[in-house]
Enzyme design. Structure first.
Site, PDB file in Angstrom:
ATOM      1  N   HIS A 153       0.837  -1.199   0.000  1.00  0.00           N
ATOM      2  CA  HIS A 153       0.000   0.000   0.000  1.00  0.00           C
ATOM      3  C   HIS A 153       0.874   1.252   0.000  1.00  0.00           C
ATOM      4  O   HIS A 153       0.629   2.210  -0.743  1.00  0.00           O
ATOM      5  CB  HIS A 153      -0.901   0.027   1.261  1.00  0.00           C
ATOM      6  N   HIS A 197       1.137  -3.445   9.094  1.00  0.00           N
ATOM      7  CA  HIS A 197       2.571  -3.300   8.874  1.00  0.00           C
ATOM      8  C   HIS A 197       3.285  -2.709  10.077  1.00  0.00           C
ATOM      9  O   HIS A 197       2.699  -1.983  10.881  1.00  0.00           O
ATOM     10  CB  HIS A 197       2.837  -2.401   7.660  1.00  0.00           C
ATOM     11  N   ASP A 202       8.417  -1.475   7.807  1.00  0.00           N
ATOM     12  CA  ASP A 202       7.834  -1.864   6.510  1.00  0.00           C
ATOM     13  C   ASP A 202       7.528  -0.638   5.660  1.00  0.00           C
ATOM     14  O   ASP A 202       7.803  -0.608   4.461  1.00  0.00           O
ATOM     15  CB  ASP A 202       6.541  -2.662   6.720  1.00  0.00           C
ATOM     16  N   ARG A 220      -1.054   2.391   7.437  1.00  0.00           N
ATOM     17  CA  ARG A 220      -0.843   0.932   7.428  1.00  0.00           C
ATOM     18  C   ARG A 220      -0.396   0.440   8.809  1.00  0.00           C
ATOM     19  O   ARG A 220      -0.700  -0.671   9.213  1.00  0.00           O
ATOM     20  CB  ARG A 220       0.196   0.545   6.370  1.00  0.00           C
TER      21      ARG A 220
END
Length: 564
Positions: free
Chosen positions: A159, A198, A202, A192
């Site tokens: 994403h 995540h 990340d 995220r």
């Protein structure tokens, strides 16, 4: 809340499927072939080990993200989890990025997105890091996707890579929006972490991957060719925005409305709870969203309203659920659905604001920029009417009564008309055209009792016309003989200049009452344009405010009117 999520995800999945089909029609492919993708494994650091300081930082941000979930940031994170990337970044550039409205820009960013996806997929499959919500065996912010997400990996965040590549690509096409795009990409990435999908490391790695992808794209001939087309399209958009052409330049009604059928009103005491239903909007099919101006918290009811496909007569109404995020009620009066963003706007009479909610009922942080003059509304006579039409790209609203700045409210003694400002807004949520509208004076002949007269609803049609609902409530001293008198008029702003008094055309009229033998009294406050019937006629759906059925004396009536 689970039903709320399922309803939202259903609409989002339909929207995303439509986007995927459009991509196939437009033949959108990755600009970079497999051998042109950057090999990010060569320069990315390995994910932090469990005993490293970097992992301790990851844990800190994981718990930080969980603490954000019941905040506006958390609500936005849930939206970003589900929404198409083009929808997420449209507000940053000031217009809707879509295959229909901006096909060249859409091809540019979606081709770049596919290059980003293919690059990151290789990195994820190499590192195979378990997602945090899965490692700790906890639900994420959007648990409906948890089973699916457990089968994919965490490092780097896809994403976030998509978000950064989207932002960089749009920035070279639309330099004026660079700052807004970078800010959106950063928040998009951090969302995220809030979702629990995540770790912080990340999303940090995603920026490195996105930068590598973008460098490759900038040297790609196919990308440069599409970038040139997108810039040309953007110049056209800028010219169109700068001109702000009045709607009279591009909308014309097809013909006069000559055929009107007023169907009988119906109530459904077993399937619709007692309420104060004040506004309604069509979501598609037999689904509607309805607001209640006395609900304990802000939100909307989901209702299934089945109608005859030929006559438009109401067959059944089922109240399915109430969608809310728990915020206090604002005396919600009007509601409209915007299919492009899959969101609903709700007007509050208490604060005079028109704010956007996602399909979970959560505030998105966006709202219509209502002109200051509307703050001069009389008490309990502010934003009752609200409507939107996706074909004309216009919101419309008005106050229930004359504003203080513009004169006095009508009464049985002064016999005045309401002089109202019909205000439109564009898709950027900014004020557009404003017109004057004058309601009829009271129909009551007597001077005793109480009369409440005003515009309680509007329905915008596809050709630019607006159906205006004028409603008068009359209450004699002993209440017996009370009635609600409803008049519907049609106005066509496209045929007049902003600032003019709109010419209105009579459409329909009816009265409901309460006396010793009848209890048909229905205070119709909400109206919307529903589906097109089998013979091409337009269905209008009305809902009334029964004041919670007023100790069993009133009913929650629904009604349809068919026009052509």
């Amino acid at each position: 809340m689970k039903m709320n999520r399922l309803w939202s995800l259903t609409i989002l999945s339909v929207s995303m499927a439509a986007n995927a089909q459009t991509q196939q029609k437009l033949k959108i492919e990755s600009f970079l072939s497999n051998d042109q993708l950057p090999d990010v494994v060569l320069f990315l650091p390995n994910p932090p080990s469990d005993d490293s300081p970097e992992y301790a930082n990851d844990l800190y941000y994981y718990h930080w993200g969980k603490a954000q979930r019941d905040t506006p940031a958390g609500r936005q994170a849930a939206i970003d989890e589900c929404a198409w990337t083009s929808t997420a970044f449209s507000p940053a550039v000031g217009f809707t990025i879509s295959p229909n409205e901006t096909p060249e820009i859409f091809k540019l960013v979606e081709g770049a997105r596919k290059s980003a996806n293919e690059t990151n997929k290789r990195a994820k499959n190499h590192y195979m890091r378990i997602r945090p919500f899965s490692k700790f065996n906890e639900p994420s912010l959007v648990p409906e996707y948890d089973d699916e997400e457990r089968t994919t990996y965490s490092y780097p965040s896809s994403h976030s890579v998509r978000g950064w590549v989207y932002a960089m690509t749009l920035a070279v096409c639309i330099p004026d929006s660079t700052e807004a795009l970078m800010l959106r990409a950063r928040k998009y990435a951090m969302n995220r972490v809030i979702c629990g999908r995540h770790y912080k490391s990340d999303v940090d790695a995603s920026h490195i991957v996105a930068t590598a992808v973008f460098c490759k794209l900038m040297s790609n001939p196919a990308f440069q060719k599409q970038l040139k087309k997108a810039r040309k399209e953007y110049k056209h958009i800028r010219k169109k925005q700068a001109k702000q052409l009045p709607i009279s330049k591009h909308l014309q009604p097809t013909a006069d409305i000559k055929d009107v059928t007023i169907n009988p009103q119906r109530h459904f005491i077993k399937t619709v709870p007692a309420g104060n239903y004040s506004g309604i909007t069509w979501l598609g099919g037999s689904q509607y969203a309805v607001v209640n101006d006395k609900s304990a918290t802000a939100g909307f009811h989901l209702m299934t309203i089945n109608t005859d496909s030929v006559t438009g007569v109401i067959l059944s109404v089922q109240a399915d659920s109430f969608i809310t995020d728990g915020h206090p009620s604002r005396d919600e009066e009007g509601i409209c659905y915007v299919p492009q963003t899959n969101t609903l706007f709700i007007s509050g009479e208490k604060d005079g604001r028109i704010v956007e909610h996602d399909t979970y009922g959560r505030l998105t942080g966006r709202e219509l920029t209502v002109p200051e003059v509307f703050k001069t509304a009389y008490h309990n006579a502010s934003m009752e009417a609200l409507t939107y039409n996706a074909n004309t790209h216009r919101f419309w609203t008005t106050s229930e009564n004359t504003l203080r700045n513009d004169g006095k409210k009508p009464t049985l003694t002064n016999m005045l008309n309401n002089r109202l400002r019909l205000q439109s807004f564009d898709d950027n949520l900014l004020p557009a055209e404003q017109y004057w509208y004058e309601s009829d004076a009271t129909v009551v002949k007597k001077k005793k009792g109480e009369s409440v007269l005003g515009v309680s609803g509007m329905a915008a049609l596809n050709d630019g016309r607006i159906v205006v609902l004028e409603r008068e409530l009359y209450f004699p001293k002993k209440k017996i003989g009370s009635f609600a008198h409803i008049k519907l008029y049609v106005v066509t702003p496209s045929l007049q200049q902003p600032g003019e008094l709109l010419t209105k055309t009579f459409l329909a009229e009816f009265r409901t009452k309460i006396n010793l033998t009848k209890r048909s009294f229905a205070n119709y406050e909400g109206i919307c344009a529903g589906p097109i019937l089998a013979d091409g006629k337009q269905l209008l759906v009305l809902v009334c405010d029964s004041q919670n059925q007023n100790r069993g004396l009133l009913k929650d009536w629904f009604k349809t009117i068919v026009i052509k």
